[in-house]
Design an enzyme around this catalytic site. Structure first.
Site, short mmCIF file in Angstrom:
data_model
loop_
_atom_site.label_atom_id
_atom_site.label_comp_id
_atom_site.label_asym_id
_atom_site.label_seq_id
_atom_site.Cartn_x
_atom_site.Cartn_y
_atom_site.Cartn_z
N HIS A 71 -7.54 4.89 8.23
CA HIS A 71 -8.70 4.65 7.37
C HIS A 71 -8.50 3.48 6.42
CE1 HIS A 71 -6.58 7.27 4.36
NE2 HIS A 71 -7.23 6.51 3.50
N ASP A 116 -5.08 9.82 11.84
CA ASP A 116 -5.15 8.84 10.75
C ASP A 116 -3.85 8.03 10.66
OD1 ASP A 116 -6.14 7.41 8.64
OD2 ASP A 116 -6.05 9.06 7.20
N GLN A 201 -5.56 8.18 -5.13
CA GLN A 201 -6.21 7.01 -4.56
C GLN A 201 -5.30 5.78 -4.69
OE1 GLN A 201 -8.34 9.49 -6.16
NE2 GLN A 201 -8.35 9.87 -3.97
N GLY A 202 -5.17 5.05 -3.58
CA GLY A 202 -4.27 3.91 -3.53
C GLY A 202 -2.95 4.24 -2.86
N ASP A 203 -2.66 5.51 -2.68
CA ASP A 203 -1.43 5.92 -1.99
C ASP A 203 -1.65 6.05 -0.49
OD1 ASP A 203 0.13 6.06 -4.29
OD2 ASP A 203 -0.53 8.08 -4.73
N SER A 204 -2.91 5.99 -0.05
CA SER A 204 -3.21 6.13 1.37
C SER A 204 -2.30 5.25 2.22
CB SER A 204 -4.66 5.71 1.65
OG SER A 204 -5.55 6.74 1.39
#
Length: 255
Positions: A71, A116, A201-204
């Protein structure tokens, strides 16, 4: 892909971090209290960690290939728009290694649920240690380490320094009670029932990893999604790397 409260952990200007939060229960749709904590990683502690310019994390699968989340990318093909930053815990360090991408390979069949994972081919090798991936479920339990430059609170800004934390395995049965959307054969969960420590958020795309029997770091998960960050009753959801190990290896060979 999911309701707004089921956040993919990638942001355009994102950052990453694991956090301690006040342990007041929150609903899946409510804003989480501010998170604090995570501890700063030492320079060289996790040399395989990579920061990607679209606001995601990743790990060096090979010296010229980054493993991240599907993603985080928009599809497969030639792509020179991504910059990988490696070799530092401080993103502002003059010692940072920055390399552009040349190609992206998104997991075949990815449609926003499960599968993912993605690979990013780099224009030149980065001479740093790589992170091996789990090829069986032998290490899909116990306590895991997560790290990243992501938000230190839900909806927060990116971090300058790499942060780290530990999270315990959560069974598919327990995780499925929190998330109807869970794909048990393709995802693995980790976190504390009372909340307080999580990726955000941002660690994806960043790795979830642990030591194998020989004492070597082994990647068992890829930061994927969750309801908010560090909320009580809602563990983090990660791509189960062992499920896709053969596909990742095969895809990397084509790059």
């Amino acid at each position: 892909m999911k309701l707004l409260s089921a956040l993919k952990r990638c942001v355009a200007a994102g950052a990453v971090i694991l956090a301690a939060v006040s342990l007041q229960p929150t609903s899946a749709s409510a804003a989480a209290p501010p998170v604090v904590g995570g501890t700063r990683a030492a320079q060289g502690e996790f040399p395989f960690m990579v920061r990607l310019s679209m606001g995601c994390g990743g790990a060096l699968y090979a010296k010229d290939i980054v493993l991240t989340a599907a993603h985080c990318v928009s599809g497969s093909g030639n792509n020179t728009s991504i910059t990988a930053t490696a070799g530092v815990v401080d993103l502002r360090s003059s010692s940072a290694i920055k390399v552009r991408s040349t190609k992206v390979l998104q997991a075949p069949g990815y449609n926003g649920t499960g599968k993912d994972w993605a690979l990013i081919k780099l224009a030149q090798p980065i001479n740093l240690p790589t992170l091996k991936i789990a090829e069986t479920t032998a290490y899909n339990s116990g306590t895991f380490t997560v790290a990243g430059w992501g938000a230190a609170r839900e909806g927060g800004a990116q971090q300058r320094y790499l942060l780290k934390a530990q999270v315990p395995f959560v069974s598919d049965a327990a995780c499925g009670q929190a998330y109807d959307e869970l794909v048990p054969n393709e995802e693995i969960c980790a976190g504390y029932n009372q909340g307080g420590v999580d990726t955000c958020q941002g660690d994806s795309g960043g790795p979830m990893f642990r030591k194998d029997n020989a004492g070597a770091w082994t990647q068992v998960g890829i930061v994927s999604w969750g309801y908010g960050c560090a909320r009580a009753g809602y563990p983090g959801v990660y791509t189960e790397v062992s499920t896709f190990a053969a596909a990742i290896k095969s895809a990397a060979a084509t790059l």
